[in-house]
Scaffold this motif. Structure first.
Motif, mmCIF file in Angstrom:
data_model
loop_
_atom_site.group_PDB
_atom_site.id
_atom_site.type_symbol
_atom_site.label_atom_id
_atom_site.label_comp_id
_atom_site.label_asym_id
_atom_site.label_seq_id
_atom_site.Cartn_x
_atom_site.Cartn_y
_atom_site.Cartn_z
ATOM 1 N N LYS A 88 33.742 47.925 53.158
ATOM 2 C CA LYS A 88 32.748 46.954 53.426
ATOM 3 C C LYS A 88 33.348 45.750 54.170
ATOM 4 O O LYS A 88 32.700 45.239 55.144
ATOM 5 C CB LYS A 88 32.153 46.371 52.171
ATOM 6 C CG LYS A 88 30.996 47.178 51.422
ATOM 7 C CD LYS A 88 29.878 46.786 51.971
ATOM 8 C CE LYS A 88 28.772 47.576 51.282
ATOM 9 N NZ LYS A 88 27.283 47.016 51.929
ATOM 10 N N LYS A 89 34.401 45.132 53.870
ATOM 11 C CA LYS A 89 34.893 44.004 54.306
ATOM 12 C C LYS A 89 35.608 44.028 55.800
ATOM 13 O O LYS A 89 36.006 43.117 56.505
ATOM 14 C CB LYS A 89 35.891 43.302 53.339
ATOM 15 C CG LYS A 89 35.081 42.861 52.096
ATOM 16 C CD LYS A 89 34.093 41.992 52.457
ATOM 17 C CE LYS A 89 33.367 41.307 51.229
ATOM 18 N NZ LYS A 89 32.332 40.363 51.699
ATOM 19 N N SER A 99 27.717 43.669 43.403
ATOM 20 C CA SER A 99 28.382 42.315 42.481
ATOM 21 C C SER A 99 28.389 42.608 41.367
ATOM 22 O O SER A 99 29.370 42.346 40.331
ATOM 23 C CB SER A 99 27.755 41.215 43.180
ATOM 24 O OG SER A 99 27.859 40.995 44.673
ATOM 25 N N GLN A 153 26.156 43.309 59.135
ATOM 26 C CA GLN A 153 25.746 42.647 57.863
ATOM 27 C C GLN A 153 26.382 43.408 56.638
ATOM 28 O O GLN A 153 25.552 44.396 56.072
ATOM 29 C CB GLN A 153 24.371 42.173 57.448
ATOM 30 C CG GLN A 153 23.640 41.424 58.464
ATOM 31 C CD GLN A 153 24.531 39.794 58.667
ATOM 32 O OE1 GLN A 153 24.776 39.330 57.514
ATOM 33 N NE2 GLN A 153 24.632 39.465 59.776
ATOM 34 N N CYS A 154 27.764 43.413 56.267
ATOM 35 C CA CYS A 154 28.438 44.187 55.308
ATOM 36 C C CYS A 154 28.812 43.478 54.067
ATOM 37 O O CYS A 154 29.601 43.993 53.313
ATOM 38 C CB CYS A 154 29.557 44.849 55.917
ATOM 39 S SG CYS A 154 29.034 46.124 57.334
ATOM 40 N N ASP A 155 28.055 42.635 53.805
ATOM 41 C CA ASP A 155 28.265 41.965 52.579
ATOM 42 C C ASP A 155 27.805 42.788 51.263
ATOM 43 O O ASP A 155 26.946 43.444 51.313
ATOM 44 C CB ASP A 155 27.731 40.457 52.395
ATOM 45 C CG ASP A 155 28.253 39.332 53.387
ATOM 46 O OD1 ASP A 155 29.385 39.697 53.772
ATOM 47 O OD2 ASP A 155 27.431 38.781 53.786
#
Length: 278
Positions: free
Chosen positions: A29-30, A53, A45-47
């Motif tokens: 993702k990061k 979470s 937008q890979c948050d």
């Protein structure tokens, strides 16, 4: 185990690969390039979304609780205890993101579990194996100056099998003429289990049991038994054994007070004779 040793262990395939698997989803993702390849519809937008979470936060709580219960005291202990939970959380995250990626991760999970076992100590040891309960008693009373750390084990018990390389490494690291390490198989010699009040059944929580003997008498044991006769849980890691039996200080004490051998006394007497003659 020192921090330097821990850091060197991280480069072994088992730890390196498991760390990558444990961080695979977050890294995917990061890191921009991997995000573009794995999550093309989300890029750039890979948050992490709220559900992801929540899964990671729940994982953090589980890992903290489980490692505390396991008695982990070093970085390697924490990592080893947390790998399975980290990989299960990643498995859930990958299936949540894409079923195909979840299947690929599952295959990797299973294959690496089968082909990449956790490394164990396989070097030399200084362990004395007792063949009978009488043999152990005879050795304990032979020379009361010798401190003995003895493991009572059963060959069929998985916990005993897992502890064997740890005990071997401790014997190689701390073994002296007056600090010795021994083992006796109470599955084959049940009289020893009876004498030292160790339950050797298949449901026993006392396998293995490690007992420290000084001057031929029991000083401490792990797992310990409380005043109500309940067996207290103990995690048999190298660091826990060292701390519970104060092996570092005991080693220094034994090394500073070696057993005087007969030929040493003879040589000293000869030296004294020479000094008087002069």
């Amino acid at each position: 185990m020192s921090l330097k040793t821990d850091l060197l262990l991280l480069f072994k395939p088992y730890y390196f690969v498991n760390i990558l698997l444990s961080l695979s989803y977050i890294l995917a993702k990061k890191i921009p390039m991997s995000c573009w390849l794995v999550f093309p519809t989300s890029y750039p937008q890979c948050d992490l979304d709220s559900r992801e979470s929540e899964i990671l936060f729940f994982l953090l709580i589980v890992v903290m609780i489980r490692t505390k219960k396991a008695g982990s005291v070093t970085m390697i202990n924490y990592l080893t205890s947390s790998f399975i939970y980290n990989k299960i959380a990643n498995l859930i995250l990958w299936y949540y993101a894409d079923v195909r990626m979840g299947i690929i991760y599952t295959v990797l999970f299973v294959l690496l579990g089968m082909t990449l076992p956790e490394p164990t100590y396989s070097g030399p040891d200084k362990v004395t194996y007792f063949r009978t309960e009488a043999g152990l008693e005879e050795e304990l009373s032979r020379d009361k100056r010798v401190v003995w750390l003895v493991t009572f084990y059963a060959a069929w018990n998985p916990a005993c099998v897992n502890f064997a390389p740890i005990f071997a490494q401790l014997s190689a690291e701390y073994g002296l003429d007056n600090l010795k390490f021994g083992k006796i198989d109470i599955g084959r010699y049940p009289d020893a289990a009876t004498k030292y009040r160790i339950n050797d059944s298949s449901l026993s929580r006392q396998l293995p049991t490690v007992i420290l003997f000084k001057e031929g008498k029991e000083i401490a044991r792990r797992p310990a038994i409380d005043g109500r006769g309940k067996v207290m849980k103990f995690f048999f890691s190298s660091d826990n054994v060292k701390a519970s039996f104060d092996l570092n200080n005991m080693y220094i004490e034994c090394k500073n007070n070696p057993i005087k051998k007969k030929h040493d006394k003879s040589e000293k007497a000869i030296e004294n004779g020479h000094e008087k003659a002069e």
